[in-house]
Design a protein around this motif. Structure first.
Motif, short mmCIF file in Angstrom:
data_model
loop_
_atom_site.label_atom_id
_atom_site.label_comp_id
_atom_site.label_asym_id
_atom_site.label_seq_id
_atom_site.Cartn_x
_atom_site.Cartn_y
_atom_site.Cartn_z
N GLY A 199 0.82 -1.20 0.00
CA GLY A 199 0.00 0.00 0.00
C GLY A 199 0.86 1.26 0.00
N VAL A 200 0.21 2.42 0.01
CA VAL A 200 0.88 3.72 0.03
C VAL A 200 0.62 4.37 1.38
CG1 VAL A 200 1.00 6.01 -1.02
CG2 VAL A 200 0.64 4.00 -2.46
N SER A 201 1.64 4.96 1.96
CA SER A 201 1.51 5.56 3.29
C SER A 201 0.32 6.51 3.37
CB SER A 201 2.79 6.32 3.65
OG SER A 201 2.58 7.09 4.82
N PRO A 202 -0.53 6.40 4.38
CA PRO A 202 -1.65 7.33 4.53
C PRO A 202 -1.20 8.74 4.89
CG PRO A 202 -1.49 5.87 6.44
CD PRO A 202 -0.52 5.36 5.42
N CYS A 262 -4.45 18.39 -3.38
CA CYS A 262 -3.53 17.26 -3.31
C CYS A 262 -4.19 16.15 -2.51
CB CYS A 262 -2.22 17.70 -2.64
SG CYS A 262 -0.98 16.41 -2.47
N ARG A 263 -3.84 14.92 -2.84
CA ARG A 263 -4.41 13.77 -2.16
C ARG A 263 -4.29 13.91 -0.64
NH1 ARG A 263 -1.56 8.22 -2.33
NH2 ARG A 263 -2.58 8.15 -0.28
N GLY A 264 -5.12 13.18 0.08
CA GLY A 264 -5.03 13.10 1.52
C GLY A 264 -4.55 11.73 1.92
N SER A 265 -5.26 11.09 2.84
CA SER A 265 -4.88 9.75 3.28
C SER A 265 -4.98 8.73 2.16
CB SER A 265 -5.75 9.30 4.47
OG SER A 265 -5.58 10.17 5.56
N ALA A 266 -5.88 8.96 1.22
CA ALA A 266 -6.05 8.09 0.06
C ALA A 266 -5.77 8.90 -1.20
CB ALA A 266 -7.44 7.50 0.04
N ASN A 267 -5.82 8.24 -2.34
CA ASN A 267 -5.40 8.87 -3.59
C ASN A 267 -6.55 9.62 -4.27
OD1 ASN A 267 -3.26 9.44 -5.34
ND2 ASN A 267 -3.94 7.89 -6.79
N TYR A 268 -7.12 10.56 -3.55
CA TYR A 268 -8.12 11.45 -4.12
C TYR A 268 -8.18 12.73 -3.31
CZ TYR A 268 -11.39 10.17 -0.36
OH TYR A 268 -11.98 9.97 0.85
N SER A 269 -8.81 13.76 -3.86
CA SER A 269 -8.90 15.05 -3.20
C SER A 269 -10.34 15.52 -3.16
CB SER A 269 -8.04 16.09 -3.95
OG SER A 269 -8.29 17.40 -3.47
N ASN A 270 -10.93 15.55 -1.97
CA ASN A 270 -12.25 16.17 -1.80
C ASN A 270 -12.21 17.63 -2.23
OD1 ASN A 270 -13.76 14.02 -0.79
ND2 ASN A 270 -13.23 14.45 1.32
#
Length: 376
Positions: A199-202, A262-270
């Motif tokens: 996985g990718v670091s949160p 920019c992304r947050g804990s996951a790979n998307y940006s609210n």
């Protein structure tokens, strides 16, 4: 185009809310009608019956999983799967498969890039990596209330172009540290045990934001308007405090020309969708992302697009984008960003265009451009 859909409440645990696509068809669905998430769907609820028809399974185009997979999986990498909900979800998928109907699963939240144990499902994932995307993976926009309507008296504030762009940001960042490195090691261990992958670091998003803001603040090509948080405050405190934090967030956007997304804990940006909602121009940090309707929308027309590897040049890219716009084009782009959100990325816009994901030859049709003047 009106889609015929099927779902079944008996595959939803008591007290568990259905995915928002189904709320208009189940009148007893409860919830706080004043919450931003529920309020955001009001217009969709008004028009839902013109977009979808709930029918028996044998007549359906699509079978919609009643629960968002987030409520089954849990909302964080530490969460435990709800086994009863999981069993019901799998039973629903099997029922649809026996009827030879495609199953649609919505999966929001920070773990939504994970695999799910439903064969051949069409999965609408909030978080997705472009390099790992399957043909059955799609990306929905984050649900966002209409900030212009609720915080700006339904008046879109338009900024005029000045010589230097003003870059805004209001939110959480986090500098890299040994504590985050240690937490990342724990995270990787949990992912290996649970899913057999690293996985990718949160914490990647927080660290990237901090780097981007430092670079922008040190470059004379741009002016900055930053409100930095070192902890998440939106979900803390009483209602008045939350409303003030939200108001400050909106004011920071409308007092800036461009907003870092920019992304947050996951790979998307609210934030990307909130920025477009407010008619501002996003500075989008691409971390191997997939964006909604990427087969139809030319996202680089609406954003300052910065590949993660180009982060050291972020200020130069913002300045170049800004300088290439005439004063009228700068004004027009603000209106176009707002219109893009309303017509395609708001809850009612997304569901009105939902059928496009299932059209034969969707990509070919998209090349002809949007109707009503929306550019590709």
């Amino acid at each position: 185009m009106k889609l015929k859909i099927f779902s079944d409440r008996q595959y939803l645990l008591d007290g568990m809310q259905p995915d928002p696509i189904l709320a208009p068809f189940w009148s007893e669905v409860s919830g706080n009608h004043q919450s931003p998430g529920r309020r955001a769907c009001d217009r969709y609820i008004e028009i839902a019956h013109s977009l979808f028809e709930m029918v028996p399974l044998e007549e359906a185009d699509l079978a919609i999983m009643p629960a968002n997979w987030r409520t089954i999986r849990g909302d964080s990498w530490r969460a435990k799967v709800n086994k009863r909900a999981l069993d019901l979800g799998i039973q629903f998928a099997q029922k649809a498969e026996q009827a030879r109907k495609p199953v649609v699963v919505f999966f929001s939240g920070d773990c939504s890039d994970e695999e799910i144990p439903v064969k051949n499902a069409l999965v609408f994932r909030m978080s997705l990596y472009r390099s790992k995307k399957k043909p059955t993976d799609f990306v929905p926009p984050a649900i966002c209330e209409d900030l212009v309507e609720h915080y700006l008296a339904n008046q879109l504030p338009i900024r005029q172009k000045h010589e230097k762009p003003v870059v805004g940001f209001c939110g959480l960042i986090g500098q890299d540290s040994w504590k985050k490195k240690l937490k990342t090691v724990v995270y990787h261990g949990a992912m290996l045990t649970r899913q057999g992958r690293m996985g990718v670091s949160p914490y990647k998003g927080q660290i990237l934001r901090a780097k981007a803001l430092d670079i922008l603040a040190d470059n004379p090509l741009v002016d900055t308007n930053f409100v930095i948080r070192n902890r998440s405050v939106f979900f803390e405190g009483d209602l008045d405090q939350k409303q003030k934090v939200r108001f400050d967030f909106v004011q920071n956007m409308v007092q800036s020309d461009y907003i870092l997304c920019c992304r947050g804990s996951a790979n998307y940006s609210n934030r990307l969708f909130e920025v477009l909602c407010c008619g501002r121009i996003p500075i989008f940090i691409d971390t191997d992302c997939v964006l909604p309707f990427d087969f139809a929308i030319d996202w680089k027309k609406y954003c300052v697009w910065v590949d993660e590897k180009e982060l050291p040049q972020i200020a130069e890219k913002v300045a170049e984008f800004h300088n290439n716009l005439s004063p009228q084009e700068f004004v027009d782009l603000q209106h176009e960003c707002r219109r893009l959100w309303k017509e395609w990325l708001s809850p009612e816009g997304f569901f009105a265009n939902f059928y496009r994901h299932f059209e034969v030859g969707t990509h070919e049709k998209a090349e002809k451009g949007f109707e009503s003047g929306t550019p590709v």
